[in-house]
Design an enzyme around this catalytic site. Structure first.
Site, short mmCIF file in Angstrom:
data_model
loop_
_atom_site.label_atom_id
_atom_site.label_comp_id
_atom_site.label_asym_id
_atom_site.label_seq_id
_atom_site.Cartn_x
_atom_site.Cartn_y
_atom_site.Cartn_z
N THR A 1 0.97 -1.25 0.13
CA THR A 1 0.04 -0.14 0.04
C THR A 1 0.94 1.26 -0.13
O THR A 1 1.98 1.39 0.47
CB THR A 1 -0.99 -0.04 1.39
N ASP A 2 0.32 2.34 -0.55
CA ASP A 2 0.87 3.69 -0.45
C ASP A 2 1.09 3.97 1.14
O ASP A 2 1.63 5.16 1.30
CB ASP A 2 0.17 4.69 -1.34
N GLU A 3 0.20 3.61 1.90
CA GLU A 3 0.22 4.16 3.35
C GLU A 3 1.66 3.79 4.00
O GLU A 3 1.79 4.53 5.04
CB GLU A 3 -1.02 3.54 3.81
N TYR B 1 -1.39 -0.49 10.88
CA TYR B 1 -1.72 -1.26 9.78
C TYR B 1 -0.65 -0.86 8.69
O TYR B 1 0.18 -1.62 8.19
CB TYR B 1 -2.97 -0.83 8.94
N LYS C 1 2.48 -3.24 7.19
CA LYS C 1 2.83 -3.38 5.88
C LYS C 1 4.26 -2.92 5.62
O LYS C 1 4.85 -3.47 4.70
CB LYS C 1 1.90 -2.52 5.04
P1 NAD Z 1 -9.35 -7.77 2.65
O1 NAD Z 1 -9.20 -7.40 4.25
O2 NAD Z 1 -10.62 -7.51 1.88
O3 NAD Z 1 -8.65 -9.22 2.47
C1 NAD Z 1 -7.74 -10.03 3.18
C2 NAD Z 1 -7.91 -11.49 2.70
O4 NAD Z 1 -6.71 -11.88 3.56
C3 NAD Z 1 -9.07 -12.00 3.43
O5 NAD Z 1 -9.63 -13.03 2.63
C4 NAD Z 1 -8.39 -12.77 4.61
O6 NAD Z 1 -9.28 -13.91 5.04
C5 NAD Z 1 -7.22 -13.11 4.02
N1 NAD Z 1 -6.21 -13.27 5.16
C6 NAD Z 1 -5.99 -12.49 6.49
N2 NAD Z 1 -5.26 -13.01 7.21
C7 NAD Z 1 -4.71 -14.23 6.71
C8 NAD Z 1 -3.73 -15.15 7.05
N3 NAD Z 1 -3.21 -14.97 8.02
N4 NAD Z 1 -3.52 -16.17 6.00
C9 NAD Z 1 -4.25 -16.46 4.93
N5 NAD Z 1 -5.13 -15.41 4.60
C10 NAD Z 1 -5.55 -14.37 5.41
O7 NAD Z 1 -8.23 -7.01 1.83
P2 NAD Z 1 -7.88 -6.11 0.61
O8 NAD Z 1 -8.50 -4.93 0.55
O9 NAD Z 1 -8.39 -7.26 -0.58
O10 NAD Z 1 -6.14 -5.99 0.46
C11 NAD Z 1 -5.60 -6.92 -0.14
C12 NAD Z 1 -4.11 -6.60 -0.07
O11 NAD Z 1 -3.95 -5.52 -0.93
C13 NAD Z 1 -3.60 -6.34 1.33
O12 NAD Z 1 -2.37 -6.85 1.50
C14 NAD Z 1 -3.70 -4.99 1.40
O13 NAD Z 1 -2.64 -4.41 2.26
C15 NAD Z 1 -3.39 -4.40 0.08
N6 NAD Z 1 -3.89 -3.27 -0.33
C16 NAD Z 1 -5.29 -2.75 -0.11
C17 NAD Z 1 -5.57 -1.60 -0.59
C18 NAD Z 1 -7.03 -1.39 -0.49
O14 NAD Z 1 -7.51 -0.20 -0.61
N7 NAD Z 1 -7.83 -2.25 -0.06
C19 NAD Z 1 -4.75 -0.70 -1.34
C20 NAD Z 1 -3.37 -0.94 -1.47
C21 NAD Z 1 -3.02 -2.27 -1.07
P1 TYD Z 2 -10.30 3.85 4.30
O1 TYD Z 2 -11.58 3.64 3.33
O2 TYD Z 2 -10.46 3.25 5.79
O3 TYD Z 2 -9.24 3.67 3.51
P2 TYD Z 2 -7.53 4.35 4.07
O4 TYD Z 2 -7.68 4.52 5.67
O5 TYD Z 2 -6.93 3.05 4.03
O6 TYD Z 2 -7.28 5.56 3.33
O7 TYD Z 2 -10.76 5.52 4.53
C1 TYD Z 2 -10.48 6.41 3.40
C2 TYD Z 2 -10.60 7.69 3.99
O8 TYD Z 2 -11.72 7.82 4.51
C3 TYD Z 2 -9.70 8.21 5.17
O9 TYD Z 2 -9.25 9.55 5.20
C4 TYD Z 2 -10.60 8.01 6.40
C5 TYD Z 2 -11.91 8.34 5.82
N1 TYD Z 2 -13.14 7.62 6.53
C6 TYD Z 2 -14.16 8.25 6.94
O10 TYD Z 2 -14.27 9.62 6.77
N2 TYD Z 2 -15.21 7.61 7.65
C7 TYD Z 2 -15.32 6.24 7.55
O11 TYD Z 2 -16.33 5.63 8.23
C8 TYD Z 2 -14.15 5.67 7.05
C9 TYD Z 2 -14.07 3.90 7.05
C10 TYD Z 2 -13.20 6.40 6.56
#
Ligand code: NAD
Ligand code: TYD
Length: 336
Positions: A123-125, A150, A154
């Site tokens: 992630t970019d975070e 988090y 990461k």
């Molecule tokens: P998500 O929470 O929807 O899914 C995570 C999945 O991992 C789930 O199916 C969960 O059951 C599985 N999991 C968790 N712990 C596990 C373990 N110990 N062993 C096996 N499986 C396990 O997450 P997502 O939003 O799909 O994100 C996927 C990846 O992408 C993550 O690594 C996250 O950091 C990265 N990412 C997410 C975003 C975003 O905006 N959602 C952006 C950039 C990067």
């Molecule tokens: P989120 O979707 O949790 O992603 P991230 O924290 O990984 O960027 O949040 C996106 C933005 O929205 C972040 O600035 C937090 C804000 N946010 C709210 O204002 N209300 C909410 O209920 C949630 C979940 C997020």
């Protein structure tokens, strides 16, 4: 090719599996997931009987379970993670166990199994926060300054993946992507929570002043970028993935209200998130120039597609907003 996709039952992982089976029909996919609250096999209902797809329940932090699943695998794509910032603030421990220890164990077993490529999805975070008034964007060489448990977990996982390349010559790639949205996103992140709350007649909680900025990427564009990195990316390299659609949270919520034809009184300002990163922005020049990646979706069109998906798939998300979710919601928002 045989791919082990960890976390394939989650939001991005399941989109990636759909994408991969469609675009690489002769490959084999093993979905390895321990089905936390965020893992949902319904996301893969339409492919569950495909000959080139199998599911194995297992934990990336359990070497024995990974060893069993990784036999004859060419490529590992690691999505498995605890992924929600607010949950990491309430309880950091599972984030360290899965994101840090789990990644290290997965790396060890993948190295021992001799996989050809280990791709780590990040992630970019990890880069921290940008000033609202600056024009700066995150790049592959930006310093790591994670602010939430988090992001810190990461960041640690990224460092481990990089170190396995530097120390053991293990063939890795890493992508650091901006905020994703689209189908199958668990209804806890801003966009999925806002849409589902509104469809339930509830208000949308907006943290602080609502002027936090995120760079939203449609999940299908993310999957295509990972595909390119797997095909053409340089071993050992990191690629930042994102778009130029930086937008304030309050604007995102207003757009959703407009699509659903609902009134602004559905916005509810709530207590801010501690350590809240003010702005994220990505400079995607490297992946664009080196690999020719371009996002296909613009934010407004993709947001409409996403709202439509949640409208049509109420039974998918209504089940997820269960008692366990209610408990989390109460703890996080002090509301029902
Ligand atoms: P998500 O929470 O929807 O899914 C995570 C999945 O991992 C789930 O199916 C969960 O059951 C599985 N999991 C968790 N712990 C596990 C373990 N110990 N062993 C096996 N499986 C396990 O997450 P997502 O939003 O799909 O994100 C996927 C990846 O992408 C993550 O690594 C996250 O950091 C990265 N990412 C997410 C975003 C975003 O905006 N959602 C952006 C950039 C990067
Ligand atoms: P989120 O979707 O949790 O992603 P991230 O924290 O990984 O960027 O949040 C996106 C933005 O929205 C972040 O600035 C937090 C804000 N946010 C709210 O204002 N209300 C909410 O209920 C949630 C979940 C997020």
């Amino acid at each position: 090719m045989r791919l082990l996709v960890t976390g394939g039952a989650g939001f991005i992982g399941s989109n990636f599996i759909h994408y991969w089976l469609k675009n690489h029909p002769s490959d084999q996919i093993i979905n390895f997931d321990n089905l936390t609250y965020a893992g949902n096999l319904e996301n893969l209902e339409s492919v569950k009987n495909s000959q080139n797809y199998t599911f194995t329940k297992g934990d990336i932090a359990n070497a024995k379970e990974v060893r069993y699943a990784i036999k004859n695998v060419d490529v590992v794509v690691n999505f498995a993670a605890e992924s929600h910032v607010d949950r990491s603030i309430l309880d950091p421990a599972p984030f360290i166990l899965t994101n840090v220890v789990g990644t290290q164990i997965l790396l060890d077993v993948a190295k021992e199994a001799g996989v050809r490529r280990f791709h780590h999805v990040s992630t970019d975070e990890v880069y921290g926060s940008l000033d609202l008034n600056s024009k700066e964007k995150f790049r592959e060489d930006s310093p790591y300054r994670p602010n939430s448990p988090y992001a810190a977990s990461k960041a640690a996982s990224d460092h481990l993946v990089r170190a396995y390349h530097a120390t053991y010559g293990f063939p890795i790639t890493v992508t650091n992507c901006s905020n994703n949205f689209g189908p199958y996103q668990f209804p806890e992140k801003l966009i999925s929570l806002a849409i589902t709350n509104l469809l339930e007649g509830k208000k949308v909680p907006v943290y602080g002043d609502g002027l936090y900025v995120r760079d939203w990427l449609y999940v299908k564009d993310h999957c295509a970028a990972i595909d390119l990195v797997l095909q053409k990316g340089k071993v050992g390299a990191t690629y930042c993935i994102g778009v130029d659609s930086a937008i304030e949270n309050i604007e995102v919520v207003k757009k959703i209200l407009k699509i659903l034809d609902q009134s602004p009184d559905k916005i509810e300002y709530v207590k801010d998130r501690p350590g809240h990163d003010r702005r994220y922005a990505i400079d995607a020049a490297k992946i664009t120039k080196e690999l020719g990646w371009q996002p296909k979706y613009n934010f407004d069109d993709a947001l409409k597609l996403t709202v439509d998906w949640y409208r049509k798939n109420k039974s998918w998300w209504q089940k997820l907003k269960n008692k366990q979710f209610g408990k989390y919601y109460q703890e996080q928002y002090h509301r029902r």
